[in-house]
Write a protein that holds these residues in place. Sequence first.
Motif, PDB file in Angstrom:
ATOM      1  N   THR A   1      -0.984   3.703  17.214  1.00 15.87           N
ATOM      2  CA  THR A   1      -1.852   3.589  16.049  1.00 15.87           C
ATOM      3  C   THR A   1      -1.954   4.971  15.452  1.00 15.87           C
ATOM      4  O   THR A   1      -1.803   5.958  16.152  1.00 15.87           O
ATOM      5  CB  THR A   1      -3.303   3.182  16.389  1.00 15.87           C
ATOM      6  OG1 THR A   1      -3.898   4.251  17.105  1.00 15.87           O
ATOM      7  CG2 THR A   1      -3.402   1.932  17.174  1.00 15.87           C
ATOM      8  N   PHE A   2      -2.186   5.042  14.170  1.00 16.48           N
ATOM      9  CA  PHE A   2      -2.611   6.307  13.599  1.00 16.48           C
ATOM     10  C   PHE A   2      -3.383   6.060  12.327  1.00 16.48           C
ATOM     11  O   PHE A   2      -3.267   5.018  11.691  1.00 16.48           O
ATOM     12  CB  PHE A   2      -1.461   7.292  13.390  1.00 16.48           C
ATOM     13  CG  PHE A   2      -0.297   6.768  12.616  1.00 16.48           C
ATOM     14  CD1 PHE A   2      -0.157   7.074  11.280  1.00 16.48           C
ATOM     15  CD2 PHE A   2       0.663   6.005  13.247  1.00 16.48           C
ATOM     16  CE1 PHE A   2       0.931   6.607  10.580  1.00 16.48           C
ATOM     17  CE2 PHE A   2       1.758   5.537  12.550  1.00 16.48           C
ATOM     18  CZ  PHE A   2       1.889   5.836  11.209  1.00 16.48           C
ATOM     19  N   GLY A   3      -4.208   7.025  12.002  1.00 20.08           N
ATOM     20  CA  GLY A   3      -5.067   6.886  10.837  1.00 20.08           C
ATOM     21  C   GLY A   3      -4.451   7.588   9.647  1.00 20.08           C
ATOM     22  O   GLY A   3      -3.587   8.450   9.794  1.00 20.08           O
ATOM     23  N   ALA A   4      -4.887   7.206   8.456  1.00 25.77           N
ATOM     24  CA  ALA A   4      -4.473   7.899   7.241  1.00 25.77           C
ATOM     25  C   ALA A   4      -5.729   8.322   6.502  1.00 25.77           C
ATOM     26  O   ALA A   4      -6.764   7.671   6.610  1.00 25.77           O
ATOM     27  CB  ALA A   4      -3.637   6.989   6.363  1.00 25.77           C
ATOM     28  N   GLN A   5      -5.610   9.413   5.750  1.00 30.32           N
ATOM     29  CA  GLN A   5      -6.794   9.906   5.053  1.00 30.32           C
ATOM     30  C   GLN A   5      -7.137   9.047   3.835  1.00 30.32           C
ATOM     31  O   GLN A   5      -8.294   8.899   3.490  1.00 30.32           O
ATOM     32  CB  GLN A   5      -6.594  11.364   4.671  1.00 30.32           C
ATOM     33  CG  GLN A   5      -6.433  12.246   5.912  1.00 30.32           C
ATOM     34  CD  GLN A   5      -6.190  13.701   5.574  1.00 30.32           C
ATOM     35  OE1 GLN A   5      -6.692  14.204   4.588  1.00 30.32           O
ATOM     36  NE2 GLN A   5      -5.392  14.368   6.392  1.00 30.32           N
ATOM     37  N   TYR A   6      -6.117   8.496   3.202  1.00 32.51           N
ATOM     38  CA  TYR A   6      -6.381   7.633   2.058  1.00 32.51           C
ATOM     39  C   TYR A   6      -5.138   6.838   1.687  1.00 32.51           C
ATOM     40  O   TYR A   6      -4.045   7.111   2.193  1.00 32.51           O
ATOM     41  CB  TYR A   6      -6.870   8.438   0.838  1.00 32.51           C
ATOM     42  CG  TYR A   6      -5.924   9.516   0.356  1.00 32.51           C
ATOM     43  CD1 TYR A   6      -5.226   9.374  -0.832  1.00 32.51           C
ATOM     44  CD2 TYR A   6      -5.747  10.695   1.091  1.00 32.51           C
ATOM     45  CE1 TYR A   6      -4.373  10.368  -1.281  1.00 32.51           C
ATOM     46  CE2 TYR A   6      -4.900  11.701   0.648  1.00 32.51           C
ATOM     47  CZ  TYR A   6      -4.211  11.534  -0.533  1.00 32.51           C
ATOM     48  OH  TYR A   6      -3.362  12.516  -0.984  1.00 32.51           O
ATOM     49  N   ALA A   7      -5.312   5.843   0.817  1.00 32.19           N
ATOM     50  CA  ALA A   7      -4.176   5.031   0.393  1.00 32.19           C
ATOM     51  C   ALA A   7      -4.440   4.501  -1.010  1.00 32.19           C
ATOM     52  O   ALA A   7      -5.570   4.536  -1.488  1.00 32.19           O
ATOM     53  CB  ALA A   7      -3.985   3.863   1.356  1.00 32.19           C
TER      54      ALA A   7
ATOM     55  N   LEU B   1       0.837  -1.197   0.000  1.00 33.44           N
ATOM     56  CA  LEU B   1       0.000   0.000   0.000  1.00 33.44           C
ATOM     57  C   LEU B   1       0.872   1.248   0.000  1.00 33.44           C
ATOM     58  O   LEU B   1       1.962   1.252   0.573  1.00 33.44           O
ATOM     59  CB  LEU B   1      -0.878   0.040   1.261  1.00 33.44           C
ATOM     60  CG  LEU B   1      -1.852  -1.106   1.523  1.00 33.44           C
ATOM     61  CD1 LEU B   1      -2.518  -0.915   2.881  1.00 33.44           C
ATOM     62  CD2 LEU B   1      -2.918  -1.179   0.431  1.00 33.44           C
ATOM     63  N   TYR B   2       0.377   2.286  -0.657  1.00 30.65           N
ATOM     64  CA  TYR B   2       0.989   3.603  -0.563  1.00 30.65           C
ATOM     65  C   TYR B   2       0.017   4.465   0.248  1.00 30.65           C
ATOM     66  O   TYR B   2      -1.111   4.702  -0.185  1.00 30.65           O
ATOM     67  CB  TYR B   2       1.224   4.174  -1.973  1.00 30.65           C
ATOM     68  CG  TYR B   2       1.718   5.607  -1.991  1.00 30.65           C
ATOM     69  CD1 TYR B   2       2.585   6.096  -1.015  1.00 30.65           C
ATOM     70  CD2 TYR B   2       1.328   6.476  -3.021  1.00 30.65           C
ATOM     71  CE1 TYR B   2       3.045   7.408  -1.051  1.00 30.65           C
ATOM     72  CE2 TYR B   2       1.788   7.798  -3.058  1.00 30.65           C
ATOM     73  CZ  TYR B   2       2.637   8.256  -2.066  1.00 30.65           C
ATOM     74  OH  TYR B   2       3.081   9.558  -2.097  1.00 30.65           O
ATOM     75  N   ILE B   3       0.450   4.886   1.443  1.00 31.39           N
ATOM     76  CA  ILE B   3      -0.462   5.502   2.412  1.00 31.39           C
ATOM     77  C   ILE B   3      -0.130   6.983   2.580  1.00 31.39           C
ATOM     78  O   ILE B   3       1.027   7.351   2.766  1.00 31.39           O
ATOM     79  CB  ILE B   3      -0.336   4.778   3.770  1.00 31.39           C
ATOM     80  CG1 ILE B   3      -0.663   3.296   3.580  1.00 31.39           C
ATOM     81  CG2 ILE B   3      -1.252   5.389   4.799  1.00 31.39           C
ATOM     82  CD1 ILE B   3      -0.613   2.498   4.852  1.00 31.39           C
ATOM     83  N   LEU B   4      -1.180   7.824   2.545  1.00 26.56           N
ATOM     84  CA  LEU B   4      -0.940   9.267   2.541  1.00 26.56           C
ATOM     85  C   LEU B   4      -1.729  10.036   3.599  1.00 26.56           C
ATOM     86  O   LEU B   4      -2.879   9.706   3.880  1.00 26.56           O
ATOM     87  CB  LEU B   4      -1.297   9.867   1.171  1.00 26.56           C
ATOM     88  CG  LEU B   4      -0.507   9.360  -0.027  1.00 26.56           C
ATOM     89  CD1 LEU B   4      -1.215   8.214  -0.693  1.00 26.56           C
ATOM     90  CD2 LEU B   4      -0.253  10.469  -1.017  1.00 26.56           C
ATOM     91  N   ASP B   5      -1.101  11.063   4.105  1.00 30.07           N
ATOM     92  CA  ASP B   5      -1.722  12.119   4.919  1.00 30.07           C
ATOM     93  C   ASP B   5      -2.396  11.610   6.186  1.00 30.07           C
ATOM     94  O   ASP B   5      -3.466  11.010   6.152  1.00 30.07           O
ATOM     95  CB  ASP B   5      -2.720  12.934   4.092  1.00 30.07           C
ATOM     96  CG  ASP B   5      -2.013  13.735   3.012  1.00 30.07           C
ATOM     97  OD1 ASP B   5      -0.766  13.638   2.942  1.00 30.07           O
ATOM     98  OD2 ASP B   5      -2.693  14.422   2.248  1.00 30.07           O
ATOM     99  N   ALA B   6      -1.767  11.910   7.280  1.00 29.01           N
ATOM    100  CA  ALA B   6      -2.192  11.380   8.570  1.00 29.01           C
ATOM    101  C   ALA B   6      -3.492  11.987   9.057  1.00 29.01           C
ATOM    102  O   ALA B   6      -3.923  13.039   8.613  1.00 29.01           O
ATOM    103  CB  ALA B   6      -1.105  11.625   9.594  1.00 29.01           C
ATOM    104  N   LYS B   7      -4.071  11.269   9.988  1.00 30.51           N
ATOM    105  CA  LYS B   7      -5.366  11.649  10.528  1.00 30.51           C
ATOM    106  C   LYS B   7      -5.416  11.147  11.966  1.00 30.51           C
ATOM    107  O   LYS B   7      -6.042  10.150  12.250  1.00 30.51           O
ATOM    108  CB  LYS B   7      -6.395  10.918   9.664  1.00 30.51           C
ATOM    109  CG  LYS B   7      -7.827  11.216   9.893  1.00 30.51           C
ATOM    110  CD  LYS B   7      -8.538  10.573   8.706  1.00 30.51           C
ATOM    111  CE  LYS B   7      -9.978  10.407   8.849  1.00 30.51           C
ATOM    112  NZ  LYS B   7     -10.591   9.923   7.620  1.00 30.51           N
ATOM    113  N   GLY B   8      -4.665  11.803  12.839  1.00 31.63           N
ATOM    114  CA  GLY B   8      -4.751  11.456  14.257  1.00 31.63           C
ATOM    115  C   GLY B   8      -4.018  10.192  14.633  1.00 31.63           C
ATOM    116  O   GLY B   8      -4.145   9.179  13.966  1.00 31.63           O
ATOM    117  N   GLY B   9      -3.253  10.247  15.715  1.00 34.84           N
ATOM    118  CA  GLY B   9      -2.530   9.072  16.173  1.00 34.84           C
ATOM    119  C   GLY B   9      -2.454   9.055  17.687  1.00 34.84           C
ATOM    120  O   GLY B   9      -2.810  10.019  18.350  1.00 34.84           O
ATOM    121  N   GLN B  10      -1.999   7.937  18.208  1.00 36.44           N
ATOM    122  CA  GLN B  10      -1.885   7.806  19.655  1.00 36.44           C
ATOM    123  C   GLN B  10      -0.870   6.719  19.973  1.00 36.44           C
ATOM    124  O   GLN B  10      -0.685   5.791  19.181  1.00 36.44           O
ATOM    125  CB  GLN B  10      -3.249   7.430  20.251  1.00 36.44           C
ATOM    126  CG  GLN B  10      -3.367   7.733  21.719  1.00 36.44           C
ATOM    127  CD  GLN B  10      -4.749   7.423  22.260  1.00 36.44           C
ATOM    128  OE1 GLN B  10      -5.656   7.072  21.525  1.00 36.44           O
ATOM    129  NE2 GLN B  10      -4.909   7.551  23.557  1.00 36.44           N
TER     130      GLN B  10
END
Lengths: 437, 454
Positions: B378-384, B362-371
Amino acid sequence: MLEKLIEIGKRYTDEVEIYQINSFSSGVSFENGILKDIDSSIQSGISLRIIKDGKLGFSYTKNLLDPEGLVKNAVDSLKGDIRVEFSFPERRELKVLNTYDPEIENLTNTKMVEEGQRISEILSQATNTQINVGVVKSVSEIRIINSKGVDYSTKNSSYMCYAAAMYPGSYSSISRIIVDKKFKEFSKEDFEYITFLYNNSKKEVKAKSGRMKVMFLPTTMYVLIWRLIYGTNGKNVYERTTPLIDKIGTQIFDSSITIYNDPFNDSLPGARAFDDEGVESRVLPIVENGVLKNFYYDLYYGSKMGIGSTGNGYKVSDWGGEIIRVRPTPALEHLYMKPGDKDFHEMIRLIDKGIIIAQALGAHSGNIPNGDFSIGLSPGLYVENGEIVGHVKDAMVAGNIYEVMKKVVAIENKNYVGNMGVFPSTIFEDVSVAIRE
Amino acid sequence: MFDVLRGLISKVSADYVDIRYEKMSETKIVLNNREIFQLGTNTGDGFVVRILKNGGFSSVAFTRIEDAEKALKICLENAELISKNSKKKVRLAEVEVVKDTFIPNLKEDPRAVSIDEKLELLMHYNEIPLKFENITTNMQYTEVVREKYFVSSEGTEIREDLITTGIRGMLISRDGSLVQNVRVGIGGSDGFYRLRNREEEFEKKTKIVLDLLKAEPVIGGVYNVILNPDMTGVFTHEAFGHFSEADLIEDNPSMRERMKIGAKLGNDILTIIDDPTIPNQLGFYKYDDEGVRARRTYLLKDGVLVGRLHSRRTAAEFGEPVTGHCVAEDYRYPPIVRMGNIFIEPKDKSFEELLELLGDGLYILDAKGGQTSGENFTFGAQYAFEVKNGKIGKLLRDINISGNLYKTLMDIVAIGKDFELSEVGGCGKGQLNIRSCHGGPHILVKNVVIGGVK
């Protein structure tokens, strides 16, 4: 002083409202049995809202040194052309609540240090691991005055204590939070809860990915509830960014789930007879036996939707932002989920294979509007044949609340304070778990 | 102001006292779709005092100057209480005494731009996604000007201003009951110019939020992935950075044991630095909130732990040099150890080479919150995007990553030669740090757990 501010405001505008808060808090923290910090804070602030020609103005200050300047700031902000279709509320007879226990004043930092030490010692002996403890007391006074005759005050006392047993090499932990209006001892039951869960899950175990039963604890139920709070927020209903539009009266969760907002419950700290806009509080069912009952509103969004406020206008700020800096928005500040009929240990016995989510990571990421969640487990306790066998690392649980919460296995017969509300532990069926093997 | 602050702390009999006064002016414009929700400039202020006495170190924050005497009394009592009840005696590392005023150089001072013009610019960007009927926006302009005065009993007197501007927002798209969202953010700490001529950013995000409605959800499992610079930054911050903050591990013996200087935590190619002193980036400051000058700090060099981020208290405790990383959110808080600007040092791979090395993943882009919880994050990505045989394929949604500190850093197997730092921040370690900056190049990471409903 505040009356004078109302007078100045009236010179320029049609309606004026002042929100004043003064608070004192003191907290002690222990890490690994060592008294690490004692921090105190004495804070105050004032927010002002005005309505002129159907437009809303807003300003705030920490120190009221210049009342004219504060009013001028609010008048300046009218150029934002923020159209409102409401007036500030009129004075009503409010329910009398018991929100302040004077005993809080006798609770010294020394006493809080002693309690922290006591908890650290007992838990450290019982679990043989690192224990962290925090004890905080606070007293806050809120007063709301408006030009329509409202002049309400509330004084709140609160005591909060949490204790956590830490897994070695990490900050993962088993924790419990207790709250009250005055000092309350960490009880035998609280100690036993932490000790039982930690001691039985000490061992790291491997498990396979798949769909299984998942139990959320009172401290992790917020992962799911957060999505519901978003979905029923009047702002998101108005902006049509919630999947729950047109769903009032329909079954969205399992019929065993009842979730309601009760600002009048003054057995816990923070009960309120009025919200941060001077609107009378009320008990508001959100979900009753699985059926969606209500969205919640403040004056602004309630008037836009033609429904009026539900008494849920609060100054809330994500990530601990300062509340005087923000306008009220719809918020559920007194949320409860109704307990079920199973004892906690009985609940665990119901899990043939599954995970107990003791701490969640990343509840704030993922697609909250859609109801999706995808969380890391920190830790996840692994259960086989009704017994906790250890904990799994590097695991994620994912789902969508509008699917997951339709499949309830059991709900605990007691609820406890967690993040965002007071919840019982709940087991759901057939939830997706990914584990690095 | 210095005279007032000196006067306040001069009466305290202790080993060390410092006081910080801050005046903070905040300009905020909030748009929900096309409706203005909030607009205006307001000011708040307050004091934070810290006292060290006989090894007990405590703080009190207060709002009104008339409460100063009471606050100092409480603070002294608390310091004495800690001293009496703690086996550990707090010491503060020696630092040089500084007398300085530092006002940052801005390329276009936001205070010189009228609020009308700011509103106009915000509305202009807001219109880009709103051209589409099924998109909702929440967009805001924020400008925070902090005028900070710091005085210590050692004689340090510093005034420093921090001026942060940004436009950030959430774009939400809807198709029936499916709701998707992405974030957009531009800004920085070196002037208003960063907010001009940025239409492209909003156009790009608009396209993505619409495309996500047709994207497939990712299937949960273990993948090899390429992270884009924004993801690399959040990954570095969450997976590793927090445990370089000495206050987090100070009293956690098991973490401390694992985070010993010299520990091999990452792959040989991995070097991680925190450097608030790099000019023109979001996380810039000259002095921290203890009056210590910030310095470039190597944390990981060739995979080996070589340093960590310190306050004066933790530097003394660990016997390591101070780094100037003790920072407070605002006048309500005492400072805590924080990252300023953390990044992975770029290496030699082009993006195409990384794709080729990845093969399938996967190519994963632009973060969206982590902990993070220390060991796990964990952290989220906006899209991949799906990658097959080194070729970028279809768009995927619902991306959330989880990993393990002690394993993942070893799994970084290739590092790109590009470099980018974040323009908006927001780290919520107890307090919110809107200037928390991070970044790096594209990187290739093996064996990442991705959560998914399927």
